[in-house]
Design a protein around this motif. Structure first.
Motif, PDB file in Angstrom:
ATOM      1  N   VAL A 318       6.159  -0.448   3.801  1.00  0.00           N
ATOM      2  CA  VAL A 318       6.581  -1.215   4.983  1.00  0.00           C
ATOM      3  C   VAL A 318       6.395  -2.707   4.741  1.00  0.00           C
ATOM      4  CG1 VAL A 318       6.118  -1.652   7.430  1.00  0.00           C
ATOM      5  CG2 VAL A 318       6.114   0.699   6.557  1.00  0.00           C
ATOM      6  N   ARG A 319       5.272  -3.067   4.175  1.00  0.00           N
ATOM      7  CA  ARG A 319       5.003  -4.482   3.908  1.00  0.00           C
ATOM      8  C   ARG A 319       5.991  -5.052   2.893  1.00  0.00           C
ATOM      9  NH1 ARG A 319      -0.649  -6.680   1.256  1.00  0.00           N
ATOM     10  NH2 ARG A 319       0.016  -8.811   0.814  1.00  0.00           N
ATOM     11  N   ALA A 320       6.264  -4.305   1.826  1.00  0.00           N
ATOM     12  CA  ALA A 320       7.174  -4.792   0.789  1.00  0.00           C
ATOM     13  C   ALA A 320       8.588  -4.953   1.331  1.00  0.00           C
ATOM     14  CB  ALA A 320       7.170  -3.838  -0.402  1.00  0.00           C
ATOM     15  N   LEU A 321       9.051  -4.000   2.127  1.00  0.00           N
ATOM     16  CA  LEU A 321      10.385  -4.119   2.710  1.00  0.00           C
ATOM     17  C   LEU A 321      10.457  -5.306   3.665  1.00  0.00           C
ATOM     18  CD1 LEU A 321      11.211  -0.351   3.303  1.00  0.00           C
ATOM     19  CD2 LEU A 321      12.404  -1.904   1.747  1.00  0.00           C
ATOM     20  N   GLY A 322       9.363  -5.553   4.389  1.00  0.00           N
ATOM     21  CA  GLY A 322       9.319  -6.720   5.265  1.00  0.00           C
ATOM     22  C   GLY A 322       9.393  -8.015   4.475  1.00  0.00           C
TER      23      GLY A 322
END
Length: 331
Positions: A318-322
């Protein structure tokens, strides 16, 4: 370290023939992994074939608009190459997240593909390891397995592939070019590395006598929306507990293409294209990313010390996609 003979050919065909005719021989370039393994008696080649004189040290355009990375180009020269930095910044970021500047100055692109696992039990010849000695058992299964795999494991092996570069290559759909006794062939990076199954001693699908000569990157480099997130125990010179190579194409706030590859969680860079397809047409928001994280890690299994990786992987995705979508800063 056992004794060995040494050769330094300046022709690819001669190098390939030398390997094919000497059982127990190994190619060596930077030697950043092989020499460590030899010191620990994990690898015991009877002949080293130094390939540094072979003409494999260039980075050049391909006819289809991609980029060809010579197998002997160092990781440092690849990461700082102007075309790589501009067209494939995800790959540059991943390489610079790995090892140390000194090692990146020595390690080669071809050698990076062949990194062996950093499993404690693999390196300790006093401990059982099916990868090192098939049939001896897996010491990590019931041992200290904090750094080990949670996806694609088997009862024979729960080791992880350590490369950062290969995670980015998997996201970019790179192709590995090899030369061998039967001539040249290409191997999609998705098919280059293996899951352990019942034969964890085989890390990849390369055939006996074959030499990696180049890595081809496709024309699409995801230069605008991308990130390489690496979570580890310290900020440098440490292998990933979980890493994520995320690349997106976004038009008018909608995702039109997506690539997500995970490192530190399996015996090979982990990717599910059917899960990536779930993002197509969705808005680039964290609400869209959470189901993707759940689906990518579906079926994960912890072995005690590494169970924390399951939740860590979901949060990392989730963090990387954000970060890739520029919803939050890359730090």
């Amino acid at each position: 370290m056992n004794s060995f003979s040494y050769a330094r050919p300046d022709d690819i065909e001669i190098a390939v023939d030398d390997l094919a005719t000497h059982n127990g021989a190994k190619f060596i370039a930077g030697g950043t992994n092989l020499l460590d393994l030899m010191k620990e008696n994990v690898e015991r080649p009877n002949r080293l074939i130094d390939i540094n004189r072979l003409p494999l040290s260039t980075i050049e355009d391909t006819e289809d608009g991609g980029l060809r990375l010579g197998a002997l180009v160092t990781n440092a020269d690849t990461a700082y190459n102007e075309q790589v930095e501009t067209r494939y910044p995800l790959l540059s970021q991943a390489i610079l997240a790995g090892a140390s500047p000194q090692l990146r100055n020595m390690a080669t692109n071809g050698g990076n593909l062949f990194q062996r696992t950093r499993c404690y039990y693999f390196y300790d010849t006093a401990m059982p390891c099916n990868k090192r000695q098939p049939g001896s058992g897996c010491g990590a299964l019931n041992g200290y397995n904090r750094i080990h795999a949670i996806l694609g494991t088997s009862e024979s092996c729960i080791a992880t592939h350590p490369s950062d570069m290969c995670v980015a290559l998997r996201a970019l759909d790179a192709v590995v070019r090899v030369s061998g006794p039967s001539g040249e062939r290409t191997i999609p990076i998705a098919d280059f590395h293996r899951l352990p199954g019942h034969e964890p001693q085989y890390d990849n699908t390369i055939q006996p006598g074959e030499l990696v000569v180049a890595i081809d990157l496709p024309a699409k480099g995801f230069s605008e929306y991308h990130t390489y997130l690496k979570l580890r125990d310290r900020a440098s010179y440490a292998f990933a507990l979980v890493s994520v190579a995320a690349a997106l194409e976004i038009e008018d706030g909608q995702i039109t293409d997506a690539r997500i590859a995970l490192g530190g969680v399996a015996h090979k860079p982990w990717r599910k294209q059917e899960v990536e397809a779930m993002l197509i047409g969705k808005p680039a928001t964290k609400t869209s990313f959470q189901p993707i994280a759940e689906a990518l890690v579906e079926g994960a299994r912890g072995y005690g010390h590494n169970t924390f990786k399951i939740e860590l992987a979901k949060r990392a995705i989730v963090r990387a996609l954000g970060q890739a979508a520029k919803l939050e800063p890359t730090v």
